[in-house]
Design an enzyme around this catalytic site. Structure first.
Site, short mmCIF file in Angstrom:
data_model
loop_
_atom_site.label_atom_id
_atom_site.label_comp_id
_atom_site.label_asym_id
_atom_site.label_seq_id
_atom_site.Cartn_x
_atom_site.Cartn_y
_atom_site.Cartn_z
N GLY A 87 -39.16 23.34 11.77
CA GLY A 87 -38.61 24.23 11.16
C GLY A 87 -37.77 23.37 10.20
CB SER A 88 -34.75 24.11 8.07
OG SER A 88 -33.66 24.29 9.12
CB VAL A 89 -33.96 19.05 6.83
CG1 VAL A 89 -32.93 17.83 7.09
CG2 VAL A 89 -35.17 18.59 6.34
N GLY A 136 -31.61 22.63 10.58
CA GLY A 136 -31.58 23.34 12.15
C GLY A 136 -32.36 22.12 12.95
N GLY A 137 -33.20 21.51 12.70
CA GLY A 137 -33.81 20.58 13.22
C GLY A 137 -32.85 19.44 13.67
CD GLU A 165 -43.44 19.96 10.45
OE1 GLU A 165 -42.46 20.08 9.54
OE2 GLU A 165 -44.39 20.70 10.50
CB CYS A 206 -44.43 22.06 6.94
SG CYS A 206 -45.90 22.29 7.98
#
Lengths: 493, 493
Positions: free
Chosen positions: A207-209, A211-212, A231, A268
């Site tokens: 997912g997103s930077v 959130g991750g 990722e 991605c």
């Protein structure tokens, strides 16, 4: 459709079941694990006509793309199933006792293999509702490794998540797998609660930077920190050499646009920045390209995120619009309707001044074309890149710049490509889908390809343990018939 | 001796040099790396008579132990050097292009290997001034993997650190290694500054839970988090079955005491808790054992930490002293002089009530003997263990309890032993020195044995890259002559 989030109590019960199922599954034979994975693959294929329409409705992705993705998903399960009996993934090592071991003290009998890490939490992605969701690569590799999976469904496709989960759970039950081996939860809070639970021993995320990173921070700050395989984000720069640009400007422009706009740019590995020589006809070719029409993105959050990142890129002085899809540029900016594909352009000087903004991922159908004057400028850019999933060179085999550029890119990216485009990540033995942060939170791992199983394993050594008590992979008699490193030498059966 | 801490400016310069050296070293041939490691090993052996006396003075460890440890250190460097040309550690994989790949889309040519992770920071340990310090296993494996090393010296043996570093640096220079490939820094602040530096891409540590966790938290909260391989703390429980206790109470007692008191108990694999059947003559044997005399611990910090942990164990009601070394019990408690070896005893009921305190590591010459009534009680204990480096069973081959106990222990420990004691960690192909937290911060890794090299590597895939631009390990012609997985099949040269 609105889903009820999983309650705290339910999360706790689900994790208790997952822990028990992991203990049972760990003891299951490798053949049993293989059969269960194949059963899931078969069931998914059989339910394609039921699942695909739900996926279309919830994600706005096109039917052919979704059918291909489902095929990839079941293929992946089968490939892990086929790999398991071969056993190389166990990294089995046997050192016999050696009284003359030159270390200065006798060597005991030592035998080491990789074993299941324990109950695993998987956060589903939005952009691959099959291949990186309920029964996707993280689930497949965690199950293959011998662990139970708790799957945090993505809010973007809740109905599909439940329908897919039902197929998976039925298939596992019919294959005799332990109850609770695969379970789903819904809701951000449920996901965070599960990530904090002591029973969870590893987590995976796509997912997103933002959130991750938040989840990585939670995983790392637990009383018992656990591996978090996230990722996150990648710009996937592509570098066109001067000679390549001269040879085939039209082909490069066409293939680049196809790679950028496929799946509405929601991949991605979309090549988000393309470096081309100043004055190359690639720029004119791109200006002349007919971009696809606007299409709805996965969900409202993705759409507003895309608009925001596009606006910040466009807000940089020196960035101009090169071409846009069927709707007008004004529409693409407006906060309504499906966003139109857009190609932007700037110079390498502007990029250097605004590196952070211009090298940030725009998740959706947009990319930035950057013109350079001297190929050597590309080496400096390579040196200043953040971690990437991929980096691409479009070049001629005897381009001198490639000799320096390719190794530099290999230090920044998990996969380096030559004259191919990074979208379309094949599931193979040698695939690597990972890279330095922020591409991932675990630079040593991959989330696609057969090496993905290693994420959910941990090594255990047995010292002086009698044959009858050893795990099968380490018994002297080698009942599994696998390749092992014996006294340092790899012995194949 | 007091050392000046490394200044901020010096740390920054050292890291810049390490980054440059890493780039050069990465490009060095595998043979060149091997030769450099052997050169360091030879130089250490040649300087033994100069280094050993400094080590004795700074650590209070005995000469034979230190000579053995230095031999282990140079052996380890040579073993990595011998492993490098064989290349299995590169995990090289080649997938040829396949238009019929059953995933549903053609497979591109993909080739993957493990590559150096980048400049590595190593925090030296206090208790192995050679083998887990300047030229120890972390340094050896990071150099072998192709990275530069910045070594944060341990304040417990600063003079030895500098003397060893001088030997290492000279040997590397004479072997033609790049300048700055190995450098040292001193001081806690310098270590933290280096850990935060963007040029550092991985870190390794051996030491206390408190110190290691603080550094792990720093590594994880960097803008770009990096892998932090910390080996922290372990109680290393040992379980004696009823029948084993009946067979050889005297031998078990003797060997346990030797394992607990060797190196004054300052080993991370010291068996800190011994479970024996209530009423077994092992207890009487231990009471009758003549423990070694008091000896100075490594340094004042270790000594006060030991006294504190011993005091909290003794403070639990139901814990009694079973035997103590030559000095009186009162002396052992007093905050002066060298601490005396001590064996404590309690029941399994008391242990259960005070699990956290009584299962905490006492780093020094002490252990707790726990009497149980029913062997099945051991299964519950195994289930509630925190992560351990080792767990040991002293049993008979046909002990029924072992069938359940051994797999449970394998879930909690990195190494499970049968009828041997956990101290004396052999350097071998199959060794595993790691385990779930708090034994380590990276459950998938080992800090001893040949698999330790994997910590300092990261995978990179090359897609469709021409032969001339591929790394040697991935060229079709296989110029390195290494084993590779080609189209899924392991091919040996």
């Amino acid at each position: 459709m609105t889903m009820h989030d999983t309650s705290d109590d339910s999360v706790d019960q689900i994790i208790d079941r997952a822990v028990r199922a992991s203990e049972q599954w760990k003891r299951a034979g490798i053949d049993e694990r293989s059969r269960a994975l194949v059963a899931v693959a078969d069931a998914l294929d059989q339910h394609a006509d039921e699942l695909i329409p739900i996926a279309q409705r919830e994600t706005h992705l096109a039917e052919p793309r979704l059918r291909g993705e489902l095929r990839r998903t079941s293929f992946q399960l089968r490939m892990f199933a086929e790999m398991l009996p071969e056993g190389l993934w166990l990294d089995a090592r046997i050192d016999h006792a050696d009284a003359e071991w030159p270390m200065g003290a006798p060597r005991p009998d030592l035998r080491r293999q990789l074993e299941p890490i324990g109950a695993t939490l998987v956060f589903a992605a939005s952009n691959f509702p099959f291949a990186f969701s309920v029964a996707g690569g993280d689930t497949a590799s965690a199950l293959a490794a011998g662990n139970a999976v708790v799957l945090k469904a993505h809010h973007g496709h809740p109905e599909l998540s439940d329908a897919t989960a039902a197929v998976v759970i039925d298939a596992l039950a019919s294959a005799g797998a332990p109850e609770g081996l695969f379970q789903t939860i819904h809701g951000t809070e449920a996901g965070v609660r599960a990530l904090r639970a002591s029973g969870i021993k590893a987590a995976a995320f796509t997912g997103s930077v933002r959130g991750g990173r938040a989840l990585f921070d939670i995983a790392s700050s637990r009383p018992e920190p656990i591996p978090f395989y996230g990722e996150l984000g990648s710009t996937n720069p592509a570098f066109v050499t001067r000679r390549a640009a001269e040879r085939d400007a039209a082909g490069i422009a066409r293939d680049f646009v196809a790679s950028v706009t496929g799946s509405a740019g929601q991949l991605c590995t979309k090549p988000g920045v393309l470096f081309v020589p100043a004055g190359s006809s690639i720029v004119a070719e791109l200006e002349g390209q007919r971009l696809p029409a606007a299409s709805a993105l996965l969900n409202g959050g993705i759409e507003s995120g895309f608009r925001d990142s596009l606006a910040s890129t466009r807000g940089v002085a020196g960035v101009r619009t090169l071409s846009a899809g069927a709707r007008s540029e004004a529409d693409a900016d407006a906060d309504a309707g499906a966003p139109s594909p857009v190609l932007l352009e700037t110079s390498i000087a502007t990029l250097r001044d605004e590196m952070h903004t211009l090298m940030s991922e725009m998740f959706g159908p947009a990319a930035l074309v950057v013109t350079y004057d001297d190929e050597n400028e590309l080496l400096d850019i390579a040196d200043s890149l953040e971690g990437q999933l991929t980096a691409t060179i479009i070049g001629e085999d005897d381009d001198e710049i490639a000799v320096d550029l390719l190794p530099k890119l290999s230090e920044r990216a998990g996969r380096v490509l030559w004259n191919q485009w990074p979208t379309g990540v094949s599931v193979t033995w040698a695939q690597q889908h990972g890279g330095p942060y922020p591409a991932t939170t675990a630079v040593g791992s991959t989330s696609v390809g057969m090496a993905a199983i290693t994420r959910f394993l941990r090594p255990v050594a047995y010292q002086n343990v009698p044959e009858s008590l050893l795990p099968d992979a380490l018994k002297e008699a080698n009942p599994l018939g696998i390749a092992r490193r014996v006294d340092g030498i790899l012995i194949q059966p």
